[in-house]
Enzyme design. Sequence first.
Site, mmCIF file in Angstrom:
data_model
loop_
_atom_site.group_PDB
_atom_site.id
_atom_site.type_symbol
_atom_site.label_atom_id
_atom_site.label_comp_id
_atom_site.label_asym_id
_atom_site.label_seq_id
_atom_site.Cartn_x
_atom_site.Cartn_y
_atom_site.Cartn_z
ATOM 1 C CG ASP A 270 -2.103 0.977 0.968
ATOM 2 O OD1 ASP A 270 -2.082 1.696 0.064
ATOM 3 O OD2 ASP A 270 -3.237 0.804 1.936
ATOM 4 C CD1 TRP A 271 0.458 5.917 -3.198
ATOM 5 C CD2 TRP A 271 0.063 3.723 -3.498
ATOM 6 N NE1 TRP A 271 0.366 5.667 -4.428
ATOM 7 C CE2 TRP A 271 -0.005 4.303 -4.622
ATOM 8 C CE3 TRP A 271 -0.059 2.405 -3.260
ATOM 9 C CZ2 TRP A 271 -0.144 3.550 -5.935
ATOM 10 C CZ3 TRP A 271 -0.284 1.509 -4.307
ATOM 11 C CH2 TRP A 271 -0.336 2.086 -5.716
#
Length: 863
Positions: A270-271
């Site tokens: 995920d970011w």
Amino acid sequence: MNIKTKVIAQSICAFRRAILLWLLSAGIAFSPSVCAAQAPLSNSPGPDSPAIEAQAHAMLAKLTLEQKIELIGGVDEMFTHAEPAINLPRLKMSDASVGVRTWGPTTAYAGGVALAATWDRDFARKLGESLGKDARARGVNFLLGPGVNIARSPVSGRNFEYLSEDPVLNAALVVPYIEGVQSHGVSATVKHYALNDEEYNRHNVDVEADERTMREIYLPAFEAAVTRGHVGAVMDSYNLINGSHATQNDFLNLKVLKGDWDFKGVLMSDWDATYDGVAAANNGLDLEMPSPRFMNAKVLLPAVQSGEVKESTIDDKVTRILRLALRFNWLDRPQLDLADPTYSIADKPVALEGALESLTLLKNVGHILPLDAAKIGIIAVIGPDAWPAVPGGGGSSEATAFDPVSIVTGIANLVGPNVRVLYTRGLPEMNDVFWHTHWEGAVQQSTYPSKDFSGNPESSSTPTVANYKEEWWGPEDKTPRSIRYTASFKAAKAGKYLVLAAASGSDHYKVSVDGKPIIEQVQVEGQHPESATVDLGDGQTVTVVADYLPGFAGNRFGLGIVNESDMISEDAKKFASTADAVVVSVGFNPSTESEGLDRTFSLPWGQDALVETVATANPHTIVTLTGGGGMDTRRWLDKVPAVLHTWYPGQEGGTAIADVLFGKHDPEGKLPVSFDRGWEDNPSFKDYYPIPGANTSLHVTEVGHPPVDYVIPHVKYNDKLMVGYRYWTTTGKHPLFPFGFGLSYTTFSFSKLEVPSSASAGSTVAVGFDVTNTGNVPGGEVAQLYVSDPSAKAQRPERELKGFQKVHLAPGESKHVTLSLDARAFSYWDEAAHKWTIDPGKFVIRVGDSSENTPLQADLTLN
Ligand code: BGC
């Protein structure tokens, strides 16, 4: 393209691949533009094949270690790196759940929980196909969805993006969805792997769950996405699981995903969910997004040289990216499909279909619905969710919908000019409450030069506390400060008063009335307004104190108090009393239900009072709810005859809601979550927030930055398998509305159950039955099959969904449904043996229209 042309195109593609392989092995650079002008050769992903493996390895062999390391980190927020040496273009990504976001306006569909409320595999495929098409039209290679985390608790802020509380329902829908997306040559990315079931402190929280709970509840949808949907990519979540971050979790990434499920695609972070380059590299992460903060050359080159990370480990990651690029033909054609206009609105009917199928009727006393436009002179549409349209919740899924249709617009369009449609929001905007609170005298503001109300405060006074700003970010203000507001409020009359507070960014605050704490803001990342009600007597004066800690964006605090009945607008009261019927549209929206924060179980501030006031004025009051799951209806449920849950219905929601309210379409959605009375009734309630006093710390070093020590709170899933209806049916207690429930304008019966009396354990068992529309209008029903295992050696939930089928039936029509139960449908995860196990003996098969209404029942013995 007809089938013949497609076959020829595919062989040209294979030929091109052979040439490409030859050019690469001869060290000759190849220009993709040679083929870019050709029509797409094949949209669907090809199967993994020895030819693809050979090509991927030949490409890999052309790369230096530095080039390979560069490929495993993202760039420009939404891309992977290009590698000209092997003609690999940069690969584009887009967020997903309700529409292809990130690159401009889009068709916003009834996605996530609304999709789950359709219980319709065919629609899931159709939705996937539309999303895949929209993605290709924007040149997107990776669609960053679907999200399949389990709705463990109604307050989890991203439930609306996910599907349901049940692993079998999630798994059944995610497979056709992925197949649909990928049929357009776009890789789906199933997320967030795993156990990211709350937004509270999502980056730091360590979720502790036992293996059986994970295997039976939290992992099956991911497993189905990989093993049955052949998803191209998986996104690791932010949280830690049993002590290590998802991005470096050997159990989840290596043992389960790449081991047990044999995942051959790309596992991306995920970011900004990566914390340790070496640990992530060694524990399964293939691609760090959105940029290589940790898996970069500075960290990995020395690690490879010292043997801490094997070069073959880096090679495997790059091979996965190349394999995907080859499988999806991303080297053979431009991903931007010019045959499809970028901003096509062609799939508006798909958006409408999803909304129509998902609307779930929870209450309809005296058949007040459907409304008859011919008998209505005036209809009032009141409430914050009536206009503008609320197609989805907040955060990275928030798509800019084409021309979204609000509820009031949908109703006005449907009833035409002969019915007067009155509209009002009914409630003030939040800042109006802050600006117009009549404090007794001035509010005292004490500003301390510290973060803990210590030191000598600077004193000032202010007529109102109204610094709230909607946006969370602002110029960084690092001055250490804590602010105490002290104010007096005198009630002009006896009644219920709403105390409302809001802040933004990383602020924290507590509010008390006469020394009694009534509000405490607990969210860590994002914020929604907080409120409480207090009963005050005529002329009673109270002291309101707010202790406020501004975060990075400076003072953004708002505080107000208002008499509840004065807060409801005069026009709302007037419209409600004059109309023939009222639709009150309440619920959540992107600022109250969003990624990055959990939502309240109670309706946002003022809305309970609004429904109550309108229902008191007009007995023909229909409530529509917007939100990602259950919410508190206790204050007014008994006072209204009808309630329609609309989830987040996408851009065509208003049209669909009008169609259902006026009987143009049967409400056919079924609850994908149990609808609790109060949040305290939910089985996750006691274990939702971290264990007090159990925090640990995590030391993180990022090259070029000072080290950071993170506080790691621990959440223990003590509710284990008892999620949603598994809890309710096992305890024999009842939620307000059970999982699977939804009313219709017609009636259905279930009959002729056919179950073999015995079968051998491990074989597939067919269960047949009839569903009949016994009413007068066409309608949709979801037949649900639950299995119980009373003779199991291990303790199992009383019943579990193992099959379902949506059927559409004309009045009087019957359909025979056959559902297949494979070995997994009878198995549980044996903790000691670490495998799926069937205990031979008695099983009970139940079929019906909800987890609590199963009129058909038969025993089955597995030998
Ligand atoms: C979200 C992901 C999303 C990513 C890219 C993150 O904050 O958790 O779901 O795909 O951002 O926008």
